[in-house]
Design an enzyme around this catalytic site. Structure first.
Site, PDB file in Angstrom:
ATOM      1  N   THR A   1       0.813  -1.212   0.000  1.00  0.00           N
ATOM      2  CA  THR A   1       0.000   0.000   0.000  1.00  0.00           C
ATOM      3  C   THR A   1       0.847   1.263   0.000  1.00  0.00           C
ATOM      4  O   THR A   1       0.316   2.379   0.096  1.00  0.00           O
ATOM      5  CB  THR A   1      -0.944   0.030   1.227  1.00  0.00           C
ATOM      6  OG1 THR A   1      -0.177  -0.150   2.413  1.00  0.00           O
ATOM      7  CG2 THR A   1      -1.996  -1.063   1.135  1.00  0.00           C
TER       8      THR A   1
ATOM      9  N   TYR B   1      19.195   3.269   9.351  1.00  0.00           N
ATOM     10  CA  TYR B   1      18.362   2.804   8.241  1.00  0.00           C
ATOM     11  C   TYR B   1      19.213   2.134   7.179  1.00  0.00           C
ATOM     12  O   TYR B   1      18.923   1.015   6.729  1.00  0.00           O
ATOM     13  CB  TYR B   1      17.579   3.976   7.642  1.00  0.00           C
ATOM     14  CG  TYR B   1      16.936   3.653   6.319  1.00  0.00           C
ATOM     15  CD1 TYR B   1      16.045   2.580   6.198  1.00  0.00           C
ATOM     16  CD2 TYR B   1      17.225   4.394   5.176  1.00  0.00           C
ATOM     17  CE1 TYR B   1      15.462   2.275   4.973  1.00  0.00           C
ATOM     18  CE2 TYR B   1      16.649   4.097   3.960  1.00  0.00           C
ATOM     19  CZ  TYR B   1      15.768   3.036   3.858  1.00  0.00           C
ATOM     20  OH  TYR B   1      15.199   2.729   2.644  1.00  0.00           O
TER      21      TYR B   1
ATOM     22  N   VAL C   1      12.455  15.567  -0.934  1.00  0.00           N
ATOM     23  CA  VAL C   1      12.574  17.001  -0.728  1.00  0.00           C
ATOM     24  C   VAL C   1      11.704  17.803  -1.692  1.00  0.00           C
ATOM     25  O   VAL C   1      11.279  18.920  -1.371  1.00  0.00           O
ATOM     26  CB  VAL C   1      14.058  17.423  -0.849  1.00  0.00           C
ATOM     27  CG1 VAL C   1      14.522  17.361  -2.309  1.00  0.00           C
ATOM     28  CG2 VAL C   1      14.273  18.819  -0.284  1.00  0.00           C
TER      29      VAL C   1
ATOM     30  N   LYS D   1      21.413   4.212   0.455  1.00  0.00           N
ATOM     31  CA  LYS D   1      21.899   4.381   1.827  1.00  0.00           C
ATOM     32  C   LYS D   1      22.464   3.089   2.413  1.00  0.00           C
ATOM     33  O   LYS D   1      23.084   3.100   3.484  1.00  0.00           O
ATOM     34  CB  LYS D   1      20.790   4.944   2.705  1.00  0.00           C
ATOM     35  CG  LYS D   1      20.386   6.361   2.320  1.00  0.00           C
ATOM     36  CD  LYS D   1      19.193   6.856   3.085  1.00  0.00           C
ATOM     37  CE  LYS D   1      18.854   8.295   2.680  1.00  0.00           C
ATOM     38  NZ  LYS D   1      18.555   8.447   1.235  1.00  0.00           N
TER      39      LYS D   1
ATOM     40  N   LYS E   1      19.328  -1.877   5.990  1.00  0.00           N
ATOM     41  CA  LYS E   1      19.112  -2.300   4.603  1.00  0.00           C
ATOM     42  C   LYS E   1      20.335  -3.036   4.056  1.00  0.00           C
ATOM     43  O   LYS E   1      20.189  -3.942   3.224  1.00  0.00           O
ATOM     44  CB  LYS E   1      18.774  -1.085   3.727  1.00  0.00           C
ATOM     45  CG  LYS E   1      17.435  -0.443   4.061  1.00  0.00           C
ATOM     46  CD  LYS E   1      16.274  -1.426   3.949  1.00  0.00           C
ATOM     47  CE  LYS E   1      15.953  -1.774   2.512  1.00  0.00           C
ATOM     48  NZ  LYS E   1      14.743  -2.655   2.408  1.00  0.00           N
TER      49      LYS E   1
ATOM     50  N   SER F   1       8.393  11.312  -4.397  1.00  0.00           N
ATOM     51  CA  SER F   1       7.747  10.365  -3.494  1.00  0.00           C
ATOM     52  C   SER F   1       7.554  10.988  -2.118  1.00  0.00           C
ATOM     53  O   SER F   1       8.148  12.010  -1.789  1.00  0.00           O
ATOM     54  CB  SER F   1       8.570   9.081  -3.369  1.00  0.00           C
ATOM     55  OG  SER F   1       9.814   9.364  -2.767  1.00  0.00           O
ATOM     56  N   ARG F   2       6.707  10.355  -1.325  1.00  0.00           N
ATOM     57  CA  ARG F   2       6.465  10.842   0.031  1.00  0.00           C
ATOM     58  C   ARG F   2       7.774  10.851   0.816  1.00  0.00           C
ATOM     59  O   ARG F   2       8.507   9.890   0.850  1.00  0.00           O
ATOM     60  CB  ARG F   2       5.462   9.908   0.711  1.00  0.00           C
ATOM     61  CG  ARG F   2       5.068  10.329   2.118  1.00  0.00           C
ATOM     62  CD  ARG F   2       4.183   9.288   2.736  1.00  0.00           C
ATOM     63  NE  ARG F   2       4.904   8.029   2.920  1.00  0.00           N
ATOM     64  CZ  ARG F   2       4.343   6.919   3.366  1.00  0.00           C
ATOM     65  NH1 ARG F   2       3.079   6.883   3.637  1.00  0.00           N
ATOM     66  NH2 ARG F   2       5.070   5.817   3.497  1.00  0.00           N
TER      67      ARG F   2
END
Length: 341
Positions: free
Chosen positions: A16, A146, A186, A138, A150, A182-183
Site C-alpha cells: 500500500t 536505516y 525534498v 543508503k 538495509k 515520493s512521500r
C-alpha cells in the site's frame, strides 16, 4: 529460465506504499497476472487502495486478481501463509525514515532485518519462485541505522540463495536512489514552501548531491530484473544525480538559501556501488550488477551476460556515487520533472 509475469501470482510486501500502489496498477495494465497479493499492516490504506483500483479497473479484474492480506513482515506465520504458492515476491516493506530509525533503532531492526529474514523463510516453502528485495543507496557504506539495516537485509537476501537446496528459488536485490516526488522526498516539501509564498528554503549543504529516479523507471527496472535475475546479484540502475541548490532554483529561482547543516545520519553524497567492491562490479549499458561476495552451493553463475545484455568489469578503484556521476540533471531538466507531478 526467464520469468513471464502473465498468469503468475505475485506477492508485494508493503503493497500500500507509493511503490506498491504504482506497481499494482502497472501489473494490471500491462500484464495479466493470475493474482496479486497486497501484504501490509494498515487496513485503512488497503480499503482506500481497493476503492482507487475499483475506480480505474473493472470490478471483474479487481475481484479476480487482487487479494489484500493484513499482516506485518514481523509476523512469520502470517507471512508464510501469504507467500504460499506464489511465483514472484517483491519485498518493498520497510521503515524508511532516517530520523525515525535513529530514534527507534530496535523497531527499524525488527522490520528491516528480522522482517527480511521472515520473507526469506516464507519463500522457502515454495518450489519455483523469484524474490526481489528493494534496497537503497543508503545501504552502500551506511552511516545511519536505516542504511545499516538495509545493508543487513541485502546480505540476507544474497546469502539466502544457499538455503534453497534443489528448489528453483532465486533471491536478488535491486538498489536505487531517491524516487522523485515520493512521500518524504525534498521536492514536495520545496514545492509546498513555494505555494505558501515562503522564499527561505532550508538546505543542508550547498554541495549536497543525490541520485534521482522516476517512479515509472523504478517500476520498470524492478520488473525487468525480476524476470532475468539469476539469484545473488544486486542490480543498480544508471540514473542521474542532482545538486540540491539546482533543485531549489528549479522550484523557485528567487529563493533564499538557509544553510541548516547535515542532519544526523545524513551523507553529503550518496553511493550505490562502493569502491571497496569494484572487483565485483559489472557494468552494462543501463545498469550495474554487483556480484555476490560469497560462494553458493551450486555451479558458479556468470553475471556478465543476461540475454541481450552483455557487461564488462569496471576499472580498479571504480565507485558509482552521486558526486562523480557522469549524468547530472540541469535546472531546466529538473523543471521538466516538476511538471510531471
Amino acid at each position: 529460465m526467464n520469468m513471464n509475469l502473465d498468469d503468475k501470482t505475485i506477492l508485494i510486501t508493503g503493497g500500500t506504499g507509493t511503490f506498491g500502489k504504482a506497481l499494482v496498477r502497472k501489473l494490471l495494465t500491462e500484464y495479466k497476472p493470475k493474482k496479486i497479493i497486497i501484504y501490509s499492516r494498515d487496513e485503512l490504506k488497503q480499503h482506500n487502495m481497493l476503492n482507487e483500483l475499483s475506480e480505474s479497473f473493472s470490478s471483474n479484474v479487481v475481484e479476480k486478481s487482487i487479494r489484500f492480506f493484513i499482516g506485518d513482515v514481523r509476523d512469520q506465520e502470517r507471512l508464510t501463509m501469504a507467500a504460499s504458492d506464489v511465483d514472484l515476491i517483491i519485498h518493498a516493506a520497510a521503515l524508511k525514515q532516517v530520523p525515525a530509525a535513529e530514534y527507534n533503532p530496535m523497531e527499524a531492526i525488527k522490520t528491516n532485518i528480522h522482517g527480511a529474514q521472515n520473507v526469506i523463510n516464507a519463500s522457502l516453502n515454495n518450489d519455483n519462485l523469484h524474490v526481489v528485495a528493494l534496497s537503497t543507496d543508503k545501504a552502500a557504506n551506511p552511516i545511519n541505522l536505516y542504511g545499516a539495516t538495509k545493508l543487513a537485509s541485502d546480505k540476507l537476501f544474497v546469502s539466502a540463495n544457499n538455503l534453497v537446496g534443489t528448489k528453483n528459488i532465486k533471491f536478488s536485490v535491486v538498489r536505487y536512489g531517491n524516487v522523485f516526488g515520493s512521500r518524504g522526498s525534498v521536492m514536495p516539501f520545496y514545492m509546498d514552501l513555494h505555494k505558501k509564498g515562503i522564499n527561505k528554503f532550508p538546505v543542508t549543504d550547498k554541495n549536497m548531491t543525490r541520485f534521482w529516479i522516476k517512479l515509472e523507471e523504478a517500476l520498470n527496472f524492478v520488473l525487468d530484473k525480476s524476470m532475468i535475475m539469476k539469484g545473488g546479484e544486486i542490480f543498480v540502475p544508471k540514473i542521474p544525480s542532482v545538486n540540491i541548490v539546482d533543485v531549489v532554483k528549479a522550484v523557485n529561482p528567487e529563493a533564499e538559501l538557509e544553510i541548516v547543516g547535515i542532519r544526523p545520519g545524513e551523507k553529503l553524497h550518496e553511493v550505490m556501488c562502493p569502491q571497496d567492491e569494484y572487483q565485483k562490479i559489472i557494468e552494462f549499458d543501463t545498469f550495474f550488477v554487483i556480484e555476490p561476495s560469497i560462494k553458493f552451493n551450486k555451479p558458479q553463475t556468470d553475471f556478465s551476460e543476461y540475454e541481450k545484455f552483455k557487461g564488462s568489469r569496471v576499472a580498479e578503484g571504480f565507485e558509482y556515487n552521486s558526486k562523480d556521476n557522469k549524468n547530472f540533471l540541469t535546472i531546466s531538466e529538473i523543471k521538466e520533472y516538476i511538471n510531471m507531478l
